[in-house]
Design a protein around this motif. Structure first.
Motif, PDB file in Angstrom:
ATOM      1  N   MET A   1       0.845  -1.185   0.000  1.00 22.68           N
ATOM      2  CA  MET A   1       0.000   0.000   0.000  1.00 22.68           C
ATOM      3  C   MET A   1       0.888   1.245   0.000  1.00 22.68           C
ATOM      4  N   ASP A   3       1.142   5.742  -0.585  1.00 22.60           N
ATOM      5  CA  ASP A   3       0.394   6.996  -0.472  1.00 22.60           C
ATOM      6  C   ASP A   3       1.300   8.145  -0.869  1.00 22.60           C
ATOM      7  N   GLU A  32      -3.134  11.492   0.161  1.00 20.52           N
ATOM      8  CA  GLU A  32      -4.245  11.023  -0.659  1.00 20.52           C
ATOM      9  C   GLU A  32      -5.158  10.085   0.120  1.00 20.52           C
ATOM     10  N   ARG A  33      -4.556   9.177   0.922  1.00 23.33           N
ATOM     11  CA  ARG A  33      -5.372   8.205   1.657  1.00 23.33           C
ATOM     12  C   ARG A  33      -6.278   8.888   2.675  1.00 23.33           C
ATOM     13  N   ASP A  35      -7.430  11.789   2.211  1.00 28.37           N
ATOM     14  CA  ASP A  35      -8.288  12.690   1.433  1.00 28.37           C
ATOM     15  C   ASP A  35      -8.168  14.130   1.934  1.00 28.37           C
ATOM     16  N   SER A  38      -3.823  15.016   7.153  1.00 28.62           N
ATOM     17  CA  SER A  38      -3.753  13.781   7.935  1.00 28.62           C
ATOM     18  C   SER A  38      -3.189  13.997   9.328  1.00 28.62           C
ATOM     19  N   SER A  67      -8.379  11.062   9.653  1.00 30.32           N
ATOM     20  CA  SER A  67      -8.579   9.965   8.726  1.00 30.32           C
ATOM     21  C   SER A  67      -9.849  10.199   7.945  1.00 30.32           C
ATOM     22  N   GLN A 186       3.145  -0.398   4.658  1.00 19.74           N
ATOM     23  CA  GLN A 186       2.733   0.822   3.973  1.00 19.74           C
ATOM     24  C   GLN A 186       3.969   1.650   3.630  1.00 19.74           C
ATOM     25  N   GLU A 188       5.033   5.557   2.206  1.00 21.68           N
ATOM     26  CA  GLU A 188       4.542   6.908   1.951  1.00 21.68           C
ATOM     27  C   GLU A 188       5.641   7.724   1.279  1.00 21.68           C
TER      28      GLU A 188
END
Length: 206
Positions: A1, A3, A32-33, A35, A38, A67, A186, A188
């Motif tokens: 994953m 981002d 982006e995750r 939106d 963060s 989130s 993840q 980033e």
């Protein structure tokens, strides 16, 4: 994953004496995750330079975590750190204590950082590379899990501003969170901008 993110930070150093200073800090992060935004951080750090090569610090941050899929969380964090400087090599050992509204346990993080500056011919300009690890010695019911949680690696350039009273670090930051406890790893990718402003020093009297 993976981002894509944007990180910004502003630090203002205010000297109280030749050996003691206060650093005021503001941080904002967008992804982006999430939106949108963060994370936000506001705080300060009291630093004491015990020698030319060693500085000790103690500080506080108010951290907002956001989130797109759930409610925001606000943590209080205490920090203690030791900074070592040798020429263009910079090392920092920081310990965080996290106070989360999800429970009464204190989450501890150990964060060693190493940075190397590579001065360029033009005065004040430099390339830099840094690495930071996050080691969590304890778990909490509100979500922290012990172990080697993540690492941050960064490459960038330092640009002097306002006759070197301010420095701007621009770089690419890669943060990798290890897959643990059934959670996928993840990665980033962030464009990072960090502005450090050095206020006028204390007035000394004979």
């Amino acid at each position: 994953m993976e981002d894509q993110q944007f990180w910004e930070q502003v630090n203002v150093n205010v000297p109280l004496t030749p050996e003691v200073r206060v650093t005021l800090e503001q941080i904002g992060r967008w992804g982006e995750r999430a939106d949108g935004i963060s994370q936000t951080e506001y705080g300060g750090l009291l630093g004491w330079k015990v020698s030319k090569a060693v500085e000790l610090g103690f500080g506080y941050r108010r951290v907002g975590l956001y989130s797109a899929s759930g409610p925001s969380v606000h943590e209080n964090r205490l920090r203690q750190q030791m900074v070592l400087t040798h020429g263009n090599l910079f090392a920092r050992l920081r310990v965080d204590e996290r106070f989360n509204p999800g429970g009464d346990e204190i989450g501890v993080r150990i964060r060693p950082l190493l940075r190397r500056n590579f001065p360029l011919r033009r005065a004040g300009f430099a390339l830099f590379a840094s690495h930071e690890s996050f080691v969590l010695p304890n778990s909490t019911r509100w979500g922290q899990r012990s172990g080697y949680e993540r690492m941050r690696n960064m490459l960038g350039v330092t640009i002097p501003l306002i006759t070197r009273k301010a420095l701007l670090d621009i770089g690419y930051l890669n943060q990798y969170r290890f897959g643990r406890n059934g959670i996928r790893p993840q990665m980033e990718h962030a464009l990072s901008l960090q502005l450090t402003i050095n206020a006028i020093g204390p007035i000394l009297h004979d």
